[in-house]
Design an enzyme around this catalytic site. Sequence first.
Site, PDB file in Angstrom:
ATOM      1  N   CYS A 161       3.299   5.863   4.295  1.00 26.02           N
ATOM      2  CA  CYS A 161       2.670   4.820   4.592  1.00 26.02           C
ATOM      3  C   CYS A 161       4.187   3.980   4.402  1.00 26.02           C
ATOM      4  CB  CYS A 161       2.069   4.520   3.374  1.00 26.02           C
ATOM      5  SG  CYS A 161       1.291   2.621   3.548  1.00 26.02           S
ATOM      6  N   GLU A 177      -0.705   4.241  10.722  1.00 28.47           N
ATOM      7  CA  GLU A 177       0.235   5.483  10.950  1.00 28.47           C
ATOM      8  C   GLU A 177       0.252   6.273  12.210  1.00 28.47           C
ATOM      9  OE1 GLU A 177       1.900   7.361   9.371  1.00 28.47           O
ATOM     10  OE2 GLU A 177       1.256   8.239   8.348  1.00 28.47           O
TER      11      GLU A 177
END
Length: 230
Positions: free
Chosen positions: A2, A104
């Site tokens: 992340c 992402e």
Amino acid sequence: MCGRYVLSGTPSELSAYFGLQDCPDFLPRFNIAPQSDIPVIRQRPEIGLVGQIVRWGLVPSWAKDSSIGAKLNNARAETVADKPSFRSSFTRHRCIIPASGYFEWQAVSRNGKAFKQPWYIRPTEENAYFAMAGLLAKWVAPDGSNLITACVITTEPNGVMTPIYDRMPVILSGNDIGTWLDPVNHDRNVLIPILKSVADETMKAVPVSLSVNRAGNEGPELIQAIELSE
């Protein structure tokens, strides 16, 4: 992993959603990068859930200097209970990192060119937040000041994330939030099993502009869905 996320709500909205007894001021942000100051939520005995501003990038108490934090933005669920960098925090200093969503990057090829397409992943429910599992650590600087830092725990992807990337944040819900935040719970046999991927139906992913690639870019336009060209 992340590496970027969004927190577009306000302190009052966050307090109402998570039932916080206290929450510091913060500004809505749409492209939060590591080494930023971020709000986290922890449980304080006899008080309840409270918000706190910390630095994203964990600096263990034993670190010689704070630069190690740039390498410890994430911790893997599979090893977080045993790795020296995270072991103490896993046992005693857990938090959640609230997020409106996160980004992402998917490796793709289009028109003969390879690049990474950013995706914005958010809760399926409108005006909801992800409760990303996190760890905290306190590092004492040479001048005696305290630096409080945090990292995000990641796990294997669910069905939504599998086509995009091979990791995702651990996102807690329901009773797992209370279990994770309980400061007197040191039982790894209880804590480790909740560090799993969240159900597919709780999240959705949309492609977004390459503008998010630059950490300095900000604004709600970064989370607007785009049409992908063939």
